[in-house]
Write a protein that holds these residues in place. Structure first.
Motif, PDB file in Angstrom:
ATOM      1  N   MET A 201     -81.677  -0.145  76.111  1.00  0.00           N
ATOM      2  CA  MET A 201     -81.101   0.985  75.405  1.00  0.00           C
ATOM      3  C   MET A 201     -81.225   2.218  76.300  1.00  0.00           C
ATOM      4  N   SER A 202     -80.157   2.991  76.400  1.00  0.00           N
ATOM      5  CA  SER A 202     -80.195   4.202  77.222  1.00  0.00           C
ATOM      6  C   SER A 202     -79.737   5.389  76.379  1.00  0.00           C
ATOM      7  N   TRP A 203     -80.110   6.565  76.815  1.00  0.00           N
ATOM      8  CA  TRP A 203     -79.747   7.769  76.080  1.00  0.00           C
ATOM      9  C   TRP A 203     -79.802   8.982  76.998  1.00  0.00           C
ATOM     10  N   GLU A 204     -79.283  10.070  76.477  1.00  0.00           N
ATOM     11  CA  GLU A 204     -79.322  11.335  77.207  1.00  0.00           C
ATOM     12  C   GLU A 204     -80.226  12.304  76.451  1.00  0.00           C
ATOM     13  N   TYR A 205     -81.139  12.942  77.154  1.00  0.00           N
ATOM     14  CA  TYR A 205     -82.044  13.897  76.504  1.00  0.00           C
ATOM     15  C   TYR A 205     -81.297  15.175  76.147  1.00  0.00           C
ATOM     16  N   ARG A 206     -81.620  15.710  74.984  1.00  0.00           N
ATOM     17  CA  ARG A 206     -81.005  16.985  74.587  1.00  0.00           C
ATOM     18  C   ARG A 206     -81.515  18.116  75.493  1.00  0.00           C
ATOM     19  N   GLN A 207     -82.776  18.018  75.881  1.00  0.00           N
ATOM     20  CA  GLN A 207     -83.350  18.977  76.827  1.00  0.00           C
ATOM     21  C   GLN A 207     -83.883  18.186  78.016  1.00  0.00           C
ATOM     22  N   PRO A 208     -83.580  18.579  79.251  1.00  0.00           N
ATOM     23  CA  PRO A 208     -84.093  17.845  80.414  1.00  0.00           C
ATOM     24  C   PRO A 208     -85.614  17.712  80.358  1.00  0.00           C
ATOM     25  N   VAL A 209     -86.105  16.564  80.803  1.00  0.00           N
ATOM     26  CA  VAL A 209     -87.537  16.260  80.756  1.00  0.00           C
ATOM     27  C   VAL A 209     -88.093  16.258  82.168  1.00  0.00           C
ATOM     28  N   ASP A 210     -89.264  16.889  82.324  1.00  0.00           N
ATOM     29  CA  ASP A 210     -89.906  16.915  83.639  1.00  0.00           C
ATOM     30  C   ASP A 210     -90.805  15.688  83.749  1.00  0.00           C
ATOM     31  N   SER A 211     -90.358  14.702  84.515  1.00  0.00           N
ATOM     32  CA  SER A 211     -91.116  13.463  84.685  1.00  0.00           C
ATOM     33  C   SER A 211     -92.067  13.598  85.875  1.00  0.00           C
ATOM     34  N   PRO A 212     -93.319  13.133  85.735  1.00  0.00           N
ATOM     35  CA  PRO A 212     -94.283  13.240  86.842  1.00  0.00           C
ATOM     36  C   PRO A 212     -93.811  12.511  88.105  1.00  0.00           C
ATOM     37  N   ASN A 213     -93.131  11.404  87.919  1.00  0.00           N
ATOM     38  CA  ASN A 213     -92.740  10.601  89.077  1.00  0.00           C
ATOM     39  C   ASN A 213     -91.319  10.898  89.570  1.00  0.00           C
ATOM     40  N   LEU A 214     -90.429  11.242  88.640  1.00  0.00           N
ATOM     41  CA  LEU A 214     -89.014  11.357  89.004  1.00  0.00           C
ATOM     42  C   LEU A 214     -88.494  12.788  88.997  1.00  0.00           C
ATOM     43  N   GLY A 215     -89.328  13.734  88.607  1.00  0.00           N
ATOM     44  CA  GLY A 215     -88.857  15.110  88.515  1.00  0.00           C
ATOM     45  C   GLY A 215     -88.115  15.338  87.206  1.00  0.00           C
ATOM     46  N   VAL A 216     -87.187  16.255  87.209  1.00  0.00           N
ATOM     47  CA  VAL A 216     -86.427  16.565  85.997  1.00  0.00           C
ATOM     48  C   VAL A 216     -85.336  15.516  85.793  1.00  0.00           C
ATOM     49  N   ILE A 217     -85.343  14.888  84.637  1.00  0.00           N
ATOM     50  CA  ILE A 217     -84.344  13.851  84.336  1.00  0.00           C
ATOM     51  C   ILE A 217     -83.592  14.227  83.070  1.00  0.00           C
ATOM     52  N   THR A 218     -82.356  13.777  82.994  1.00  0.00           N
ATOM     53  CA  THR A 218     -81.532  14.040  81.810  1.00  0.00           C
ATOM     54  C   THR A 218     -81.213  12.753  81.049  1.00  0.00           C
ATOM     55  N   ARG A 219     -81.291  11.606  81.723  1.00  0.00           N
ATOM     56  CA  ARG A 219     -81.034  10.321  81.065  1.00  0.00           C
ATOM     57  C   ARG A 219     -82.235   9.408  81.248  1.00  0.00           C
ATOM     58  N   ASP A 220     -82.363   8.453  80.363  1.00  0.00           N
ATOM     59  CA  ASP A 220     -83.493   7.525  80.444  1.00  0.00           C
ATOM     60  C   ASP A 220     -83.091   6.208  79.778  1.00  0.00           C
ATOM     61  N   TYR A 221     -83.904   5.188  79.966  1.00  0.00           N
ATOM     62  CA  TYR A 221     -83.604   3.901  79.331  1.00  0.00           C
ATOM     63  C   TYR A 221     -84.888   3.177  78.986  1.00  0.00           C
ATOM     64  N   LEU A 222     -84.757   2.204  78.108  1.00  0.00           N
ATOM     65  CA  LEU A 222     -85.886   1.430  77.626  1.00  0.00           C
ATOM     66  C   LEU A 222     -85.453  -0.029  77.552  1.00  0.00           C
ATOM     67  N   GLU A 223     -86.330  -0.918  77.990  1.00  0.00           N
ATOM     68  CA  GLU A 223     -86.004  -2.350  77.964  1.00  0.00           C
ATOM     69  C   GLU A 223     -86.712  -3.020  76.793  1.00  0.00           C
ATOM     70  N   GLY A 224     -86.126  -4.084  76.323  1.00  0.00           N
ATOM     71  CA  GLY A 224     -86.709  -4.803  75.203  1.00  0.00           C
ATOM     72  C   GLY A 224     -86.091  -6.170  75.052  1.00  0.00           C
ATOM     73  N   ALA A 225     -86.512  -6.874  74.027  1.00  0.00           N
ATOM     74  CA  ALA A 225     -85.979  -8.214  73.742  1.00  0.00           C
ATOM     75  C   ALA A 225     -85.786  -8.344  72.241  1.00  0.00           C
ATOM     76  N   ASP A 226     -84.801  -9.136  71.870  1.00  0.00           N
ATOM     77  CA  ASP A 226     -84.584  -9.360  70.442  1.00  0.00           C
ATOM     78  C   ASP A 226     -84.313 -10.836  70.184  1.00  0.00           C
ATOM     79  N   GLY A 227     -84.467 -11.186  68.958  1.00  0.00           N
ATOM     80  CA  GLY A 227     -84.171 -12.559  68.529  1.00  0.00           C
ATOM     81  C   GLY A 227     -83.608 -12.526  67.129  1.00  0.00           C
ATOM     82  N   TYR A 228     -82.714 -13.428  66.851  1.00  0.00           N
ATOM     83  CA  TYR A 228     -82.139 -13.450  65.512  1.00  0.00           C
ATOM     84  C   TYR A 228     -81.621 -14.853  65.201  1.00  0.00           C
TER      85      TYR A 228
END
Lengths: 58, 137
Positions: A1-28
């Protein structure tokens, strides 16, 4: 899942970021029904149930 | 904005399918010219597209709309093993924590799944042979 931040985020490793993503798994699992209405016309409906688990960090 | 993204994704997936079918038809036409006509064989592979609407039971998502393209192989006459790729948009609950921080969320998904089909005539209570006639006298 990916998204765009409403306010830019200052990441310790990547600096200021505007987009981010999260990984996961599902089953159904689900049940469907197919009905042949005419020779070249089928109706199909399906109901699924399941869950999704995401990692805790982006 | 989200609806337009969803429609665009559906159009992309929908246009991919006719291209594949056209290629397959051209290949089949060339091979058909070189070989004599043969008996019809059952389909071994299938390619499908589908669209969905999901309601998460918890979390900050109000709904998800996935569009899916599926490539599958028939394991036997009724059961298939499919590889599916889907993507779509997510509507967050207004006022939720996630909605306060993020917007325009989307998702992409790879799925490997099996479809088990219960063919007509093998369901419990639906015998394939007619019931025996009751005899009188």
């Amino acid at each position: 899942m990916s998204w765009e931040y409403r306010q830019p985020v200052d990441s310790p490793n990547l600096g200021v970021i505007t987009r981010d993503y999260l990984e996961g798994a599902d089953g159904y699992s689900g049940v469907g029904l197919s009905v042949r209405l005419r020779k070249h016309l089928n109706f199909f409906g399906e109901v699924d149930g399941g869950g999704t688990r995401f990692l805790s960090t982006t | 904005m989200k609806i337009s993204q969803f429609i665009l994704l559906n159009l992309l997936l929908g246009t991919a399918l006719p291209h594949v079918q056209a290629q397959e038809a051209a290949t089949n036409a060339m091979s058909a010219l070189a070989k004599p006509a043969s008996a019809t064989k059952p389909d071994v592979y299938h390619l499908d597209t589908s669209f969905g609407y999901r309601w998460p039971l918890n979390g900050d998502c109000r709904w998800l709309m996935p569009a899916t393209i599926v490539f599958g192989k028939m394991l036997d006459d009724h059961n298939t093993l499919d590889a599916a790729f889907s993507g779509g948009v997510i509507e967050l609950k207004p006022g939720s924590t996630a909605d306060a921080q993020a917007h325009q969320p989307s998702f992409w998904n790879w799925v490997l799944r099996g479809n088990i089909t219960l063919p007509r005539g093998t369901r419990p209570g639906n015998p394939t042979s007619p019931p025996a006639r009751a005899s009188s006298g």
